[in-house]
Design a protein around this motif. Structure first.
Motif, PDB file in Angstrom:
ATOM      1  N   LEU A 150       3.112   4.233  -8.814  1.00 64.06           N
ATOM      2  CA  LEU A 150       1.805   4.105  -8.741  1.00 64.06           C
ATOM      3  C   LEU A 150       1.223   3.191  -9.769  1.00 64.06           C
ATOM      4  O   LEU A 150       0.097   2.320  -9.420  1.00 64.06           O
ATOM      5  CB  LEU A 150       1.143   5.587  -9.047  1.00 64.06           C
ATOM      6  N   LEU A 151       1.626   3.236 -11.032  1.00 68.77           N
ATOM      7  CA  LEU A 151       1.199   2.436 -11.957  1.00 68.77           C
ATOM      8  C   LEU A 151       1.330   0.815 -11.697  1.00 68.77           C
ATOM      9  O   LEU A 151       0.821   0.006 -11.927  1.00 68.77           O
ATOM     10  CB  LEU A 151       1.831   2.538 -13.325  1.00 68.77           C
ATOM     11  N   GLY A 152       2.561   0.429 -10.852  1.00 66.05           N
ATOM     12  CA  GLY A 152       2.726  -0.802 -10.297  1.00 66.05           C
ATOM     13  C   GLY A 152       2.185  -0.991  -9.171  1.00 66.05           C
ATOM     14  O   GLY A 152       2.247  -2.341  -8.771  1.00 66.05           O
ATOM     15  N   LEU A 153       1.405  -0.374  -8.355  1.00 61.62           N
ATOM     16  CA  LEU A 153       0.514  -0.535  -7.222  1.00 61.62           C
ATOM     17  C   LEU A 153      -0.351  -1.575  -7.389  1.00 61.62           C
ATOM     18  O   LEU A 153      -1.401  -1.155  -8.225  1.00 61.62           O
ATOM     19  CB  LEU A 153       0.049   0.517  -6.584  1.00 61.62           C
ATOM     20  N   ARG A 154      -0.529  -2.650  -6.532  1.00 61.66           N
ATOM     21  CA  ARG A 154      -1.737  -3.679  -6.734  1.00 61.66           C
ATOM     22  C   ARG A 154      -2.114  -3.822  -5.489  1.00 61.66           C
ATOM     23  O   ARG A 154      -1.908  -3.312  -4.353  1.00 61.66           O
ATOM     24  CB  ARG A 154      -1.052  -5.243  -7.121  1.00 61.66           C
ATOM     25  N   TRP A 155      -3.447  -4.150  -5.510  1.00 64.72           N
ATOM     26  CA  TRP A 155      -4.404  -4.306  -4.248  1.00 64.72           C
ATOM     27  C   TRP A 155      -3.643  -5.241  -3.116  1.00 64.72           C
ATOM     28  O   TRP A 155      -3.860  -4.983  -2.051  1.00 64.72           O
ATOM     29  CB  TRP A 155      -5.770  -4.904  -4.731  1.00 64.72           C
ATOM     30  N   THR A 156      -2.814  -6.246  -3.688  1.00 64.69           N
ATOM     31  CA  THR A 156      -1.933  -7.188  -2.652  1.00 64.69           C
ATOM     32  C   THR A 156      -0.774  -6.229  -1.902  1.00 64.69           C
ATOM     33  O   THR A 156      -0.472  -6.699  -0.917  1.00 64.69           O
ATOM     34  CB  THR A 156      -1.523  -8.211  -3.556  1.00 64.69           C
ATOM     35  N   GLY A 161      -5.161  -3.624   7.640  1.00 66.80           N
ATOM     36  CA  GLY A 161      -5.026  -3.677   8.976  1.00 66.80           C
ATOM     37  C   GLY A 161      -3.897  -3.079   9.555  1.00 66.80           C
ATOM     38  O   GLY A 161      -3.999  -2.398  10.618  1.00 66.80           O
ATOM     39  N   LEU A 162      -2.685  -3.038   8.850  1.00 68.37           N
ATOM     40  CA  LEU A 162      -1.486  -2.168   9.343  1.00 68.37           C
ATOM     41  C   LEU A 162      -1.673  -0.856   8.766  1.00 68.37           C
ATOM     42  O   LEU A 162      -0.644  -0.257   9.065  1.00 68.37           O
ATOM     43  CB  LEU A 162      -0.433  -3.069   8.811  1.00 68.37           C
ATOM     44  N   GLU A 163      -2.672  -0.470   7.805  1.00 70.37           N
ATOM     45  CA  GLU A 163      -2.380   0.907   7.457  1.00 70.37           C
ATOM     46  C   GLU A 163      -1.104   1.101   6.728  1.00 70.37           C
ATOM     47  O   GLU A 163      -0.399   2.118   7.073  1.00 70.37           O
ATOM     48  CB  GLU A 163      -2.887   1.940   8.359  1.00 70.37           C
ATOM     49  N   GLN A 164      -0.714   0.397   5.592  1.00 72.47           N
ATOM     50  CA  GLN A 164       0.309   0.704   5.021  1.00 72.47           C
ATOM     51  C   GLN A 164       0.563   0.144   3.722  1.00 72.47           C
ATOM     52  O   GLN A 164      -0.331  -0.668   3.400  1.00 72.47           O
ATOM     53  CB  GLN A 164       1.734  -0.117   5.829  1.00 72.47           C
ATOM     54  N   LEU A 165       1.284   0.689   2.674  1.00 66.65           N
ATOM     55  CA  LEU A 165       1.478  -0.057   1.510  1.00 66.65           C
ATOM     56  C   LEU A 165       2.947  -0.270   1.196  1.00 66.65           C
ATOM     57  O   LEU A 165       3.930   0.287   1.521  1.00 66.65           O
ATOM     58  CB  LEU A 165       1.172   1.438   0.397  1.00 66.65           C
ATOM     59  N   ARG A 166       2.965  -1.363   0.542  1.00 65.89           N
ATOM     60  CA  ARG A 166       4.417  -1.844  -0.296  1.00 65.89           C
ATOM     61  C   ARG A 166       4.660  -1.326  -1.419  1.00 65.89           C
ATOM     62  O   ARG A 166       3.787  -1.302  -2.575  1.00 65.89           O
ATOM     63  CB  ARG A 166       4.149  -3.100  -0.121  1.00 65.89           C
ATOM     64  N   ILE A 167       5.598  -0.592  -1.560  1.00 61.21           N
ATOM     65  CA  ILE A 167       5.808   0.211  -3.015  1.00 61.21           C
ATOM     66  C   ILE A 167       7.355  -0.544  -3.631  1.00 61.21           C
ATOM     67  O   ILE A 167       8.089  -0.624  -2.954  1.00 61.21           O
ATOM     68  CB  ILE A 167       6.165   1.573  -2.521  1.00 61.21           C
ATOM     69  N   LEU A 168       7.179  -0.794  -4.817  1.00 60.72           N
ATOM     70  CA  LEU A 168       8.464  -1.271  -5.653  1.00 60.72           C
ATOM     71  C   LEU A 168       8.778  -0.078  -6.322  1.00 60.72           C
ATOM     72  O   LEU A 168       8.209   0.496  -7.219  1.00 60.72           O
ATOM     73  CB  LEU A 168       7.812  -2.260  -6.601  1.00 60.72           C
ATOM     74  N   GLY A 169       9.996   0.294  -5.706  1.00 58.37           N
ATOM     75  CA  GLY A 169      10.752   1.568  -6.237  1.00 58.37           C
ATOM     76  C   GLY A 169      11.819   1.347  -7.376  1.00 58.37           C
ATOM     77  O   GLY A 169      11.699   0.168  -7.870  1.00 58.37           O
ATOM     78  N   LYS A 170      12.555   2.256  -7.740  1.00 60.37           N
ATOM     79  CA  LYS A 170      13.644   2.145  -8.441  1.00 60.37           C
ATOM     80  C   LYS A 170      14.541   1.050  -8.144  1.00 60.37           C
ATOM     81  O   LYS A 170      14.934   0.786  -6.994  1.00 60.37           O
ATOM     82  CB  LYS A 170      14.382   3.447  -8.583  1.00 60.37           C
ATOM     83  N   ILE A 177       5.400   2.213   3.034  1.00 62.94           N
ATOM     84  CA  ILE A 177       4.890   3.589   3.417  1.00 62.94           C
ATOM     85  C   ILE A 177       3.816   3.241   4.354  1.00 62.94           C
ATOM     86  O   ILE A 177       2.833   3.002   3.877  1.00 62.94           O
ATOM     87  CB  ILE A 177       4.612   4.270   2.203  1.00 62.94           C
ATOM     88  N   PRO A 178       3.830   4.064   5.657  1.00 67.32           N
ATOM     89  CA  PRO A 178       2.540   4.188   6.387  1.00 67.32           C
ATOM     90  C   PRO A 178       1.644   5.362   5.818  1.00 67.32           C
ATOM     91  O   PRO A 178       1.954   6.178   4.961  1.00 67.32           O
ATOM     92  CB  PRO A 178       3.054   4.634   7.689  1.00 67.32           C
TER      93      PRO A 178
END
Length: 299
Positions: A150-156, A161-170, A177-178
């Protein structure tokens, strides 16, 4: 102890998160303090099995949980492996250390009704801090992301449009993630509010900011989540991970495929996800006891 070199290795070669690096640093500094106090040793190269056993006994006498002991042992194991790679040790002294049996801890989660009450109740103000807090809790519960993610989540990282998030994990592993239309709309509304409320708003910057428009510390996020969850539950464990556990448990209870939950959580192994099947089985037992004619008690 070559702690600085080890942490550099974790951070830049293994690409561990800052949260993980801090955890390693804390464990190893505590072990270093133990070596100095008990054995007047300055470095780990002189450590043997007897010293490790006395360290283990001290942790147990301090009442440390088996899960904590295993985590600290894992930190030492990784550090000694690094020293072997650097030619500082011939063998890993942790290999012969027998650890106490680790208790299988079931994940702490909130009931669906409790979280429905939280999000439908009058707990969030309409201003920037209130809507920021609401979105933060929604992101945890509706995506299952970790605090560091969550702390690493950026608006980019958000694709409206695709209703999804790109998550940088461990381990710097990326996953997609849709998200539901409701969360997609909440992100859009909050972004508009942030642009209006913050003079230094950065459309490429972090999604979650503190009241001063700066990136918050992990403890700040923890305290916020604990505060809000305390409005709907009295359980002691109230953390961002409680919402991650709630996300996975509720999916499992509703019949979601375990492999799908694994991918959404970003687990590297299915074994880490299987703990959520226990809660589903408990739910099934409850339904069975309430519904099956043979399970009903005679009046």
């Amino acid at each position: 102890m070559q702690l600085a070199a080890f942490l550099q290795f974790l951070r830049y070669e293994k690409r561990y998160s800052e949260h993980s690096c801090r955890a390693y640093a804390t464990d190893l500094r505590q072990f270093n303090a133990f070596l100095k106090e008990k054995y007047e040793l300055e470095e780990a190269k002189a450590v043997n099995l007897g010293i490790l056993r006395s360290w283990l006994v001290e942790l147990m006498q301090q009442g440390r949980a088996s899960s904590t002991i295993h985590r600290k042992a894992s930190s030492l194991q990784r550090y000694f492996k690094f020293l072997m790679q650097e030619g500082q040790l011939q063998e890993n002294p942790m290999q012969a250390l027998q650890l106490p049996k680790k208790k299988a801890a079931l994940p702490h989660f909130l009931a669906e009704q409790q979280l429905a009450k939280l999000f439908s109740g009058p707990y969030f103000e309409a201003d920037f801090p209130g809507q920021r807090d609401r979105l933060m809790l929604q992101l945890f519960y509706q995506t299952g992301m970790r605090r560091a993610e969550l702390l690493g989540l950026r608006w980019t990282d958000w694709d409206a449009g695709l209703e999804q998030l790109r998550i940088l994990g461990k381990g710097q592993k990326m996953r997609i993630i849709p998200i539901l239309p409701q969360l997609n709309a909440a992100l859009a509304a909050f972004k508009a509010l942030a642009e209006e409320s913050l003079a230094n708003f950065d459309p490429k910057g972090p999604v979650i900011l503190n009241d001063q428009g700066q990136a918050p510390y992990p403890k700040w996020v923890y305290n916020k989540v604990r505060q809000y969850l305390g409005l709907v539950t009295t359980q002691e464990e109230r953390s961002p991970h409680s919402l991650r556990h709630s996300f996975a448990t509720h999916l499992s209870n509703q019949g979601a495929d375990l492999q799908a939950i694994k991918l959404l959580l970003g687990h590297s192994s299915l074994a880490a996800t299987q703990v959520y099947t226990h809660n589903s089985l408990e739910q099934l037992k409850k339904v069975y006891a309430q519904s099956h004619p043979k399970a009903k008690k005679k009046k």
